[in-house]
Design a protein around this motif. Structure first.
Motif, PDB file in Angstrom:
ATOM      1  N   PHE A   1      -2.999   5.210   4.776  1.00 15.43           N
ATOM      2  CA  PHE A   1      -3.001   3.936   3.992  1.00 15.43           C
ATOM      3  C   PHE A   1      -3.653   2.778   4.850  1.00 15.43           C
ATOM      4  CE2 PHE A   1       1.212   3.239   4.520  1.00 15.43           C
ATOM      5  CZ  PHE A   1       1.245   1.888   4.901  1.00 15.43           C
TER       6      PHE A   1
ATOM      7  N   GLN B   1      -3.685   0.044  -0.921  1.00 12.77           N
ATOM      8  CA  GLN B   1      -2.877   0.771  -1.801  1.00 12.77           C
ATOM      9  C   GLN B   1      -2.243   1.984  -1.127  1.00 12.77           C
ATOM     10  OE1 GLN B   1      -2.933  -0.342  -4.794  1.00 12.77           O
ATOM     11  NE2 GLN B   1      -1.364   1.095  -5.740  1.00 12.77           N
TER      12      GLN B   1
ATOM     13  N   PRO C   1       1.464  -6.614  -8.304  1.00 14.21           N
ATOM     14  CA  PRO C   1       1.633  -6.030  -7.122  1.00 14.21           C
ATOM     15  C   PRO C   1       2.616  -6.335  -6.313  1.00 14.21           C
ATOM     16  CG  PRO C   1      -0.351  -7.453  -6.645  1.00 14.21           C
ATOM     17  CD  PRO C   1       0.243  -7.516  -8.215  1.00 14.21           C
TER      18      PRO C   1
ATOM     19  N   ILE D   1       0.302  -1.818  -0.494  1.00 15.92           N
ATOM     20  CA  ILE D   1       0.373  -2.395  -1.691  1.00 15.92           C
ATOM     21  C   ILE D   1       0.673  -1.477  -2.964  1.00 15.92           C
ATOM     22  CG2 ILE D   1      -0.757  -3.956  -3.196  1.00 15.92           C
ATOM     23  CD1 ILE D   1      -0.315  -5.408  -0.766  1.00 15.92           C
ATOM     24  N   GLN D   2       1.551  -1.800  -3.738  1.00 19.39           N
ATOM     25  CA  GLN D   2       1.487  -0.884  -5.107  1.00 19.39           C
ATOM     26  C   GLN D   2       1.543  -1.740  -6.108  1.00 19.39           C
ATOM     27  OE1 GLN D   2       2.157   2.724  -4.956  1.00 19.39           O
ATOM     28  NE2 GLN D   2       1.507   2.128  -6.898  1.00 19.39           N
ATOM     29  N   GLU D   3       0.614  -1.253  -6.902  1.00 19.22           N
ATOM     30  CA  GLU D   3       0.542  -2.006  -8.453  1.00 19.22           C
ATOM     31  C   GLU D   3       1.633  -1.574  -9.169  1.00 19.22           C
ATOM     32  OE1 GLU D   3      -1.900  -4.326  -9.165  1.00 19.22           O
ATOM     33  OE2 GLU D   3      -2.746  -4.175  -7.206  1.00 19.22           O
TER      34      GLU D   3
END
Length: 175
Positions: A22, A27, A126, A169-171
């Protein structure tokens, strides 16, 4: 999302931390999600360069400051990574054979010593996951075996030479 995990840490030189899995601010891969969130709890591969002269070891942490806990959420910690090491392979957070000799996995928020993948709760927007690599002037960090990442962070302050950081980042579902 204004909270930043470095707000009260000493200013030290920075160096480079990257991942083939990543980009900074990008993401996280699906497999880096928690198993309860459809992932595999697999830590990403990490590589670093440009550590300060005199680095004898590293401490790596993975931290979510956006967790709705009032204190964030520690997902992973590894101390005593030898100063000659410049990378960790994908999956090193759960497989001791993938860690360099001498490195010690530390507790996460659930009390396990393995990488706990991203799993932000639904409806929270997020979340940021700070992978922080601290360069130290000692070969080993003297902390109790059951020390939490927060205690490890406190203890490394007097030995800190530099810091590298990479943010994934993680939604969240439903955001």
């Amino acid at each position: 999302m204004t909270n930043h995990p470095n707000w009260n840490l000493p200013d030290v030189p920075s160096f480079d931390l990257t991942s083939p899995d990543f980009t900074d601010g990008g993401q996280l891969p699906g497999w880096a999600r928690g198993s309860d969130a459809g992932g595999e709890d697999r830590s990403p591969a990490l590589a670093w360069s440009g550590a300060p002269e005199g680095t004898q070891s590293y401490v790596l942490t993975a931290y979510d400051p956006d967790a709705p806990t009032g204190s964030g959420f520690w997902h992973w910690a590894v101390s005593d990574i030898p100063g000659t090491v410049t990378s960790l392979p994908q999956g090193a957070g759960t497989d001791d054979a993938l860690l360099p000799e001498g490195a010690i996995r530390r507790r996460n928020e659930f009390g396990s010593d393995t990488f706990l993948g991203a799993a932000p709760p639904a409806g929270h927007g997020p979340h940021r996951y700070f992978f922080t690599l601290s360069a130290l002037d000692v070969p080993t960090l003297e902390v109790p075996a059951d020390a939490t990442p927060a205690v490890v962070g406190f203890m490394l302050r007097e030995h800190l030479l530099g810091r590298a950081q990479l943010v994934g980042i993680q939604e969240t579902p439903g955001s």
